[in-house]
Design a protein around this motif. Structure first.
Motif, mmCIF file in Angstrom:
data_model
loop_
_atom_site.group_PDB
_atom_site.id
_atom_site.type_symbol
_atom_site.label_atom_id
_atom_site.label_comp_id
_atom_site.label_asym_id
_atom_site.label_seq_id
_atom_site.Cartn_x
_atom_site.Cartn_y
_atom_site.Cartn_z
ATOM 1 N N HIS A 47 9.214 37.484 -57.997
ATOM 2 C CA HIS A 47 9.509 38.131 -59.274
ATOM 3 C C HIS A 47 10.664 39.107 -59.172
ATOM 4 O O HIS A 47 11.227 39.504 -60.189
ATOM 5 C CB HIS A 47 8.268 38.869 -59.792
ATOM 6 N N GLN A 48 11.028 39.510 -57.943
ATOM 7 C CA GLN A 48 12.129 40.473 -57.836
ATOM 8 C C GLN A 48 13.461 39.792 -57.563
ATOM 9 O O GLN A 48 14.437 40.463 -57.260
ATOM 10 C CB GLN A 48 11.834 41.457 -56.704
ATOM 11 N N GLY A 49 13.458 38.464 -57.627
ATOM 12 C CA GLY A 49 14.726 37.766 -57.417
ATOM 13 C C GLY A 49 15.045 37.563 -55.951
ATOM 14 O O GLY A 49 16.179 37.238 -55.593
ATOM 15 N N HIS A 104 19.312 39.860 -58.348
ATOM 16 C CA HIS A 104 20.434 39.904 -59.278
ATOM 17 C C HIS A 104 21.417 40.993 -58.871
ATOM 18 O O HIS A 104 22.639 40.816 -58.911
ATOM 19 C CB HIS A 104 19.906 40.153 -60.696
ATOM 20 N N ASN A 118 19.037 44.112 -66.263
ATOM 21 C CA ASN A 118 17.941 44.913 -66.810
ATOM 22 C C ASN A 118 17.422 45.903 -65.806
ATOM 23 O O ASN A 118 17.082 45.522 -64.695
ATOM 24 C CB ASN A 118 16.763 43.962 -67.099
ATOM 25 N N LYS A 173 24.395 44.342 -68.019
ATOM 26 C CA LYS A 173 23.959 42.962 -67.785
ATOM 27 C C LYS A 173 22.628 42.895 -67.061
ATOM 28 O O LYS A 173 21.803 42.029 -67.319
ATOM 29 C CB LYS A 173 24.993 42.230 -66.923
ATOM 30 N N GLY A 187 18.555 35.482 -57.223
ATOM 31 C CA GLY A 187 18.543 36.587 -58.185
ATOM 32 C C GLY A 187 18.943 36.145 -59.574
ATOM 33 O O GLY A 187 18.289 36.457 -60.566
ATOM 34 N N ILE A 188 20.035 35.376 -59.633
ATOM 35 C CA ILE A 188 20.533 34.942 -60.948
ATOM 36 C C ILE A 188 19.553 33.966 -61.588
ATOM 37 O O ILE A 188 19.329 34.006 -62.802
ATOM 38 C CB ILE A 188 21.887 34.251 -60.792
ATOM 39 N N ASN A 217 15.447 43.444 -61.022
ATOM 40 C CA ASN A 217 15.695 42.202 -60.300
ATOM 41 C C ASN A 217 16.614 42.446 -59.098
ATOM 42 O O ASN A 217 17.836 42.493 -59.229
ATOM 43 C CB ASN A 217 16.314 41.186 -61.259
ATOM 44 N N GLU A 219 14.036 34.893 -66.795
ATOM 45 C CA GLU A 219 13.520 36.041 -67.554
ATOM 46 C C GLU A 219 14.164 36.106 -68.926
ATOM 47 O O GLU A 219 13.517 36.382 -69.927
ATOM 48 C CB GLU A 219 13.850 37.344 -66.819
#
Lengths: 97, 125, 94
Positions: free
Chosen positions: C26-28, B102, B17, B15, C43-44, B99, C50
């Motif tokens: 850009h890194q969340g 994430h 990247n 999920k 983050g999500i 990310n 993206e």
């Protein structure tokens, strides 16, 4: 589905991402189908606090300058419609800061 | 149970990247559950790398900000995120442009499984 | 250091119907979050943005709108910064 105004293509997917029906610009577009499935699974985990534990998203729209995609889930199927934006109506979704 | 968890972690790997591996280990770096892709740097999967977190988190907790929960280390081509869930440690290794936010949000998805795993680690003499 | 950013976020929050605002890099990682927007969702939100960009990689990043029953969340990316605004739904339909 063809009766939707301005639509230039549509896709109907199962919840696993298999393409059931497609037409127009989205015909046989498996790439977009996979992207949309991943997008939906991400959206389901966005914000349990702001949206409440059971409030899943009913509709997702992705808007570009001259066209937009509407995505929604109904009856275990995912419907994706690509619709064009006429220049007169384009006030833009840009959030002016 | 571990197999199901490994399958779930593999699913999480796909999920996000750029995420190369998820490891759940005990404090000394001994692996409990591993989900790795080929791109994970082998050296970073070894116990002597992972166990450094134990000392780091102890020291970090002495900075006067309370108990240390997570340490994110950015290297030139990788980033390593380690979470203190003592007696367990969760380690995520991803590419440098992965990310980070994430990955941090995966914590809440893995947490429910940790209680059972913690019991496994605690029982070992 | 973040005075200017805070000013902008406050301006957004002052807009009617806006319940939360979030800005992420850009890194969340969250740069600013106010109202109902939660720091952890940065983050999500960046991941969603993206993912949406992949649909047409050659066009500029689209605006993503996630709609629930009574609320909606608008996400837009400019360069390396992604912003999200949570609003209460009004009666207007488009």
């Amino acid at each position: 589905m063809e009766k939707i105004p301005d639509q230039t293509g549509y896709l109907i997917l199962t919840e696993d991402g298999a393409v059931l029906e497609s037409a127009g610009e989205l015909e046989n577009d498996e790439r977009i189908a996979t992207i949309i499935i991943d997008l939906i699974s991400l959206s389901n985990t966005v914000d349990p606090l702001a949206f409440g534990p059971n409030e899943k998203f009913k509709k997702i729209s992705i808007t570009y300058d001259d066209h937009w995609y509407a995505i929604c889930i109904s009856n275990k199927k995912i419907y994706v419609v690509k619709r064009s934006i006429s220049p007169a109506a384009a006030e833009g979704n840009a959030i002016a800061v | 149970m571990v197999d199901d968890l490994r399958k779930y972690l593999n699913h999480l790997l796909e999920k996000v990247n750029g995420l190369h591996c998820i490891l759940i280990t005990d404090r000394d770096g001994v692996p409990v559950v591993r989900a790795v892709t080929e791109r994970a740097p082998q050296l970073a999967l070894r116990p002597n790398f992972i166990s450094t977190f134990g000392m780091a988190t102890d020291q970090a907790s002495k900075l006067g900000l309370g108990r240390n929960k997570t340490i994110i280390s950015m290297y030139s081509s990788y980033q390593v995120i380690q979470m203190n869930k003592l007696p367990l440690i969760i380690t995520f290794i991803g590419s440098d442009n992965c990310n980070t936010g994430h990955i941090l949000s995966l914590e809440s998805q893995i947490e429910p499984f940790l209680k059972d795993l913690a019991a496994v680690v605690a029982d070992a003499p | 250091m973040e005075k200017d950013l805070d000013k902008v976020v406050d301006e957004i929050m002052a807009t009617p119907n806006v319940s939360g605002c979030l800005v992420a890099d850009h890194q969340g990682l969250c740069l600013a979050a106010k109202g109902t927007a939660h720091v952890d969702s940065a983050g999500i939100i960046v991941a969603i943005s993206e993912q949406a960009c992949k649909i047409q990689p050659n066009l500029k990043p689209p605006t993503v709108c996630l709609e629930a029953d009574k609320k909606l969340c608008l996400i837009q990316r400019h360069g390396t910064i992604t912003g999200a605004i949570y609003k209460q739904k009004t009666e207007m339909k488009f």
